[in-house]
Design a protein around this motif. Structure first.
Motif, PDB file in Angstrom:
ATOM      1  N   LYS A   1      -7.929  13.249   2.831  1.00 12.75           N
ATOM      2  CA  LYS A   1      -6.674  13.971   2.564  1.00 12.75           C
ATOM      3  C   LYS A   1      -6.810  14.820   1.293  1.00 12.75           C
ATOM      4  CE  LYS A   1      -2.813  11.858   0.815  1.00 12.75           C
ATOM      5  NZ  LYS A   1      -1.640  10.991   0.860  1.00 12.75           N
ATOM      6  N   HIS A   2      -7.470  14.240   0.305  1.00 12.78           N
ATOM      7  CA  HIS A   2      -7.552  14.938  -0.982  1.00 12.78           C
ATOM      8  C   HIS A   2      -8.712  15.917  -1.082  1.00 12.78           C
ATOM      9  CE1 HIS A   2      -4.311  12.906  -3.108  1.00 12.78           C
ATOM     10  NE2 HIS A   2      -4.658  11.810  -2.463  1.00 12.78           N
TER      11      HIS A   2
ATOM     12  N   GLU B   1       0.847  -1.213   0.000  1.00  9.06           N
ATOM     13  CA  GLU B   1       0.000   0.000   0.000  1.00  9.06           C
ATOM     14  C   GLU B   1       0.871   1.249   0.000  1.00  9.06           C
ATOM     15  OE1 GLU B   1      -3.026  -0.324  -0.611  1.00  9.06           O
ATOM     16  OE2 GLU B   1      -4.142  -1.606   0.739  1.00  9.06           O
ATOM     17  N   ILE B   2       1.435   1.540  -1.140  1.00  6.81           N
ATOM     18  CA  ILE B   2       2.322   2.702  -1.259  1.00  6.81           C
ATOM     19  C   ILE B   2       1.477   3.937  -1.575  1.00  6.81           C
ATOM     20  CG2 ILE B   2       4.324   3.643  -2.476  1.00  6.81           C
ATOM     21  CD1 ILE B   2       4.866   1.011  -0.955  1.00  6.81           C
ATOM     22  N   PRO B   3       1.522   4.951  -0.751  1.00  6.72           N
ATOM     23  CA  PRO B   3       0.558   6.043  -0.895  1.00  6.72           C
ATOM     24  C   PRO B   3       0.912   7.126  -1.909  1.00  6.72           C
ATOM     25  CG  PRO B   3       1.878   6.375   1.077  1.00  6.72           C
ATOM     26  CD  PRO B   3       2.336   5.075   0.477  1.00  6.72           C
ATOM     27  N   GLY B   4       2.162   7.563  -1.966  1.00  9.78           N
ATOM     28  CA  GLY B   4       2.514   8.696  -2.808  1.00  9.78           C
ATOM     29  C   GLY B   4       3.312   9.707  -2.032  1.00  9.78           C
ATOM     30  N   PRO B   5       3.386  10.920  -2.573  1.00  9.98           N
ATOM     31  CA  PRO B   5       4.301  11.892  -1.970  1.00  9.98           C
ATOM     32  C   PRO B   5       3.877  12.443  -0.601  1.00  9.98           C
ATOM     33  CG  PRO B   5       3.209  12.818  -3.896  1.00  9.98           C
ATOM     34  CD  PRO B   5       2.824  11.385  -3.840  1.00  9.98           C
ATOM     35  N   LYS B   6       2.596  12.440  -0.308  1.00  7.77           N
ATOM     36  CA  LYS B   6       2.141  13.092   0.931  1.00  7.77           C
ATOM     37  C   LYS B   6       1.784  12.022   1.956  1.00  7.77           C
ATOM     38  CE  LYS B   6      -1.097  16.633   2.478  1.00  7.77           C
ATOM     39  NZ  LYS B   6      -2.281  17.418   2.112  1.00  7.77           N
TER      40      LYS B   6
ATOM     41  N   SER C   1      -7.683   8.642   2.691  1.00  3.88           N
ATOM     42  CA  SER C   1      -7.199   9.201   1.428  1.00  3.88           C
ATOM     43  C   SER C   1      -8.225  10.177   0.848  1.00  3.88           C
ATOM     44  CB  SER C   1      -6.929   8.073   0.434  1.00  3.88           C
ATOM     45  OG  SER C   1      -6.624   8.602  -0.832  1.00  3.88           O
TER      46      SER C   1
ATOM     47  N   HIS D   1      -2.186   7.899   4.810  1.00  4.95           N
ATOM     48  CA  HIS D   1      -3.102   8.926   4.292  1.00  4.95           C
ATOM     49  C   HIS D   1      -3.667   9.821   5.391  1.00  4.95           C
ATOM     50  CE1 HIS D   1      -2.973   7.809   0.156  1.00  4.95           C
ATOM     51  NE2 HIS D   1      -3.444   6.586   0.358  1.00  4.95           N
TER      52      HIS D   1
END
Lengths: 176, 782
Positions: free
Chosen positions: A134-135, A10-15, A131, A152
């Motif tokens: 967050k967005h 579960e790799i989320p990304g930059p944040k 997530s 997230h």
């Protein structure tokens, strides 16, 4: 401090969530918040916690902090059995959906929340809801109180042993 | 039915009128008027034809996006960071990106069903001819293709007619897929509208596939008494050679069964299946066996029972060849879509292929001729079985206990497990000499094998779990009713009124795959609960199998306990994945046959009818695939809400109503043109439930519709409140939103509910003739 998601892939990304290195961080965040809310998933009734279940801790924490509780899934029954009345009960996706709406008046009608704490959902469900928040909920900070890293969230514990986690939550309960 | 591509070329024509030279006439499509109903407003809809309807739905059921990750990585500008409202290099934002991914998934799903349909239709035309009539139920089923008739406005009568329909569907899917390209659509709601479009197309593709195979292969034709067939590992006679077919396309399995029968080998060999191919094997051959859902692949292959493994298409483990090699079982791949790196032996003599497979010279073969597949599979099974002696890849108990000692307790298996199963704890107990904890995991395991991939010590963790649960596996002997296909017109006439008026509390369809959050038992429990409550329960695909893997106190499986009729308290297995179209078809037929709404190319009106009047809900408790996504999308556009299990949240977008926003729940009263508040009925269009308990309460709630009569609403409220009290331990807090008049209140709960209504300041409202379409208002406001 770096932390790895509980589920390896579960790799989320930059944040990514800031790691809660001390339980006092959570206490400070709660005290700084104007209108926090605590979302409690069904696993709170299954997870052992200090001789009882996690839900027992949650009730004590909610009473002491005064944070309104939203029970998801069938957790309302678990709270009721224990003589505690949450502020609301609704599906996890519903509370997530309401938290992204700036015009929502909150679980108590006092306005949208600025801090949401989560505990006791399936990892992947909490992952995706956090997530979404967050967005799409810029007004909101989130904290995961689970014993696994939730990238997230705004703030999350790293992956902790059960004992370490219990110790941390007890400090939060004491100092909140 | 229509004909297309008429082309007339006249080189030179002398007539009284003069000389005509080089005249060419092209006609795209000629519609033969064999169907008396006048053409409706939206035949063969293009991408934007139904956009207005979609926007009405999306206005009420707004998307809640749940991104899996923060980036877009679909083009070479990327990866693009879309956090904090940032746009990517192409200008896309996170909402549009998520809806784009949903569209992509649905395009994959629809293309898969439609590709399957195309292969079936071409194969069946080759075998039976273009003029073979589409008889799917004789006089009992006059509306043979309700989805196709509704969407396309044509009435297919022969296999050949289905080609035109597929032309349309394939063209539209291509357009929808092209929308996913970088620099096309930029608005999330327009992406969503295209999701609905491709979902609708998917149902047409599925319907084409299933009616073609029903008609040509003589599957049960809407038969409520379709035979009860064997289900479960324990039903397979392991003394016989065993052919295992995996996938969704029945054509090669038919080749096997026909060859067996033609050569007097029927009864000598066990033919069994996994996933939807298994359903269709038993629709063709009631001595076939269904092993179980998709998640049984690893455990069944490793058990060593199959002597030959035949793979067709869809949902097949891509390591099936490797797994079959481990048990020394030859593999035949029978679909162009799934060649597995094997040499194409289609044109080789069957006996040469057999020799190579039996001797081990070849591990497998690609054979694209289904009849040859049949001959080779049967001959290989007969020859290989005595040699293999059911060689298996699952260790014995001693070996498991010994190997468990090598476990490092690192926890990587648990962190790889989609179910977060407590594998390290179970391994620790195994290290101490007991398989009890590993056996406990058997029921919860979805059979993905990720635990083994993650294990740094190379332990065969999944095999350990299967070994520990072997007793349960071998005791899996159940019955499932063979997929019956469509619902009969007469059944629709019988239940149309009580469904629309609300007296049958709802139609609940358990569909989809086997990525269950907590084992398959929950599906069987939900099925029994709602069938016992006299809902009409429909099943399909892996969920239909799972529903059968249960016995009540009398030892009966649900399919033995409940009737196969489409009636209150019925349990109706329609069949494989592509048979899902019959569930949508039943809802459409209620509007058409019972309510006499025009069917032909009249999509908006029929969907509006279903949304407001037909209390139907889909439940895909273990949905995992892109096909499940597109099936759901087809239901959404039609106004049927879909509940998925918690893993379904990974579809990255929910379509959620807001019960607290009163303004969202007004409809027109078609009688007066007045806008009337009808409450949140149905509250959501796509929704992931966290637990079985939550799903059950929500199923009852989502069956409510604005059109319910007071008697019907009272019945539906009774179920909703009863389930809520039992599973949540309390009264629902939203009853006031569903009581329109005092007569809606269930009599036995009157005092309690009246008190709640008073506290909530409830006011009586009217029950309208509900519609979201202004054009259906009969009397305009003065």
């Amino acid at each position: 401090m770096a932390a790895e998601p509980w589920q390896t892939a579960e790799i989320p990304g930059p944040k990514k969530a800031s790691v809660i290195t001390k339980p006092e961080v959570v206490v400070a965040m709660i005290k700084r918040a104007q209108h926090p809310v605590l979302v409690v998933g069904h696993k709170a009734a299954e997870i052992d916690f200090d001789g009882g279940k996690l839900v027992d801790f949650v009730i004590g924490f909610a009473k002491k902090s005064g944070i309104p509780v939203v029970a998801t899934a069938h957790m309302i029954g678990e709270f009721t059995k224990r003589g505690f009345k949450p502020a609301a009960f609704m599906p996890a996706v519903d509370i997530g959906n309401r938290l992204v709406d700036p015009s929502w008046t909150g679980v108590d009608g006092k306005g949208q929340h600025d801090l949401a704490l989560f505990v006791g959902l399936y990892y992947y469900m909490e992952w995706t809801i956090l997530s979404g928040l967050k967005h799409f909920a810029k007004h909101l900070k989130t904290i995961s109180l689970d014993n696994v890293y939730h990238p997230h969230a705004s703030w999350s514990f790293p992956n902790l042993s059960h004992e370490e986690w219990v110790k941390n939550l007890k400090v939060i309960l004491e100092k909140v | 039915m229509s004909e297309k591509g008429l082309h007339v070329k006249i080189g030179e024509l002398k007539s009284d009128l003069g000389l005509i030279k080089n005249l060419e006439l092209s006609v795209g499509r000629i519609v033969e008027e064999k169907w008396a109903e006048p053409m409706g407003p939206t035949p063969f809809p293009s991408l934007t034809t139904l956009r207005e309807w979609d926007m009405k739905l999306l206005q009420r059921y707004k998307p809640f996006y749940l991104p899996f990750c923060d980036v877009c990585c679909l083009c070479t500008f990327g990866k693009c960071d879309l956090t904090g409202g940032k746009r990517g290099a192409c200008g896309i934002d996170m909402a549009a990106q998520q809806s784009r991914i949903v569209l992509l998934a649905c395009c994959i799903g629809a293309a898969t069903h439609t590709g399957h349909a195309r292969h079936l239709v071409e194969h069946l035309i080759e075998k039976y001819g273009r003029r073979m009539p589409l008889d799917v139920g004789g006089l009992n089923i006059q509306v043979e293709a309700p989805v196709t008739r509704l969407v396309c406005g044509v009435k297919p009568e022969t296999l050949g007619d289905l080609e035109d329909i597929l032309d349309y569907v394939e063209t539209q899917i291509t357009h929808c897929l092209s929308v996913c390209h970088t620099g096309q659509e930029g608005n999330n709601l327009d992406f969503e509208s295209k999701v609905f479009q491709v979902g609708m197309l998917d149902h047409v593709g599925m319907e084409v596939a299933d009616i073609a195979q029903i008609a040509a292969c003589n599957f049960p034709k809407g038969d409520p008494d379709a035979p009860l067939v064997d289900l479960g590992y324990g039903t397979v006679n392991i003394e016989k050679p065993v052919i295992l077919c995996i996938g969704h396309n029945v054509v090669p399995s038919v080749g096997i069964i026909d060859y067996m029968k033609e050569n007097g080998l029927d009864g000598e060999i066990e033919v069994c299946g996994l996933c939807c191919t298994a359903h269709d094997i038993t629709r063709y051959y009631n001595r076939g066996k269904i092993i179980g859902p998709i998640s049984w692949q690893l455990r069944f292959i490793r058990s060593g029972v199959p002597d030959v493994v035949v793979l067709d298409e869809q949902c097949i483990r891509t390591d099936a060849l490797y797994e079959a090699q481990r048990i020394k079982a030859p593999v035949i791949v029978a679909s162009e879509k799934n060649c597995m790196g094997l040499p194409n032996r289609t044109n080789d003599p069957a006996d040469a292929i057999v020799e190579d497979l039996v001797s081990g010279k070849a591990l497998g073969a690609l054979i694209l001729d289904p009849e040859k597949v049949g001959e080779v599979a049967v001959k290989v099974a007969l020859k290989v079985a005595p040699l293999r002696k059911k060689f298996k890849a699952i260790p014995e108990v001693d070996e498991v206990l010994q190997k468990a000692k090598e476990c490092r307790q690192c926890g990587d298996c648990r962190r790889a497990c989609p179910q977060d199963l407590h594998i390290p704890e179970a391994m620790k107990v195994a290290m101490e000499g007991s398989l009890a904890k590993l056996a406990d995991l058997y029921d919860l395991c979805v059979g993905c094998g990720r635990c083994e991939e993650a294990c740094p010590a190379g332990l065969q963790v999944h095999s350990f779990i299967v070994k520990a649960g072997e007793k349960k596996l071998k005791e899996e002997t159940y019955k499932v009713r063979a997929g019956r296909g469509p619902i009969q017109d007469v059944e629709i006439r019988n239940v149309g009124s009580p469904i629309v008026l609300g007296e049958i509390p709802g139609v609940v369809a358990f569909v989809g795959c086997a990525n269950y959050p907590n084992g398959g038992l929950e599906v069987a429990e939900m099925v029994r609960e709602f069938a016992s409550r006299r809902y009409i329960v429909v099943t399909s695909g892996c969920a239909a199998m799972t529903a059968g893997m249960y016995r009540n106190e009398e030892g009966k499986t649900p399919y033995e306990e409940f009737t196969g009729e489409f009636t209150a308290g019925g349990l109706v297995n329609v069949g494989s994945c592509v048979a899902n179209a019959h569930i949508a078809g039943a809802a459409i037929k209620i509007a058409n046959i019972f309510a006499k709404r025009n069917l032909r190319a009249n999509y908006e009106e029929i969907a509006d009818y279903i949304l407001n009047r037909v209390g139907a809900v889909g439940v895909a408790w273990g949905a995992y695939s892109q096909k499940a996504a597109s099936i759901a999308a087809g239901f959404w556009r039609l106004g049927v809400p879909v509940i998925v299990g918690p893993h379904g949240i990974k579809y990255r977008r929910m379509l959620l109503g807001r019960a607290d926003r009163e303004e969202d729940w007004y409809v027109y009263d078609a009688r007066t043109g007045e806008k009337v508040y009808v409450g949140p009925a149905p509250e959501h269009l796509f929704y992931a439930a966290e637990t079985k308990e939550e799903a059950m309460v929500m199923i009852a709630k989502l069956c409510m519709r604005p059109n319910d009569t007071t008697k019907g609403r009272a019945i539906k409220l009774t179920h909703y409140i009863d389930l809520h009290k039992r599973l949540y331990g309390t009264m629902p807090e939203d009853i006031h939103r569903f009581v329109r008049t005092v007569a809606d209140i269930p009599v036995t709960m009157k005092d309690e509910i009246v008190k709640i209504l008073e506290e909530k300041g409830w006011k009586e409202t009217v029950i309208p003739d509900p519609t979201l379409l202004p054009r259906l208002i009969r009397k305009k406001k003065e």
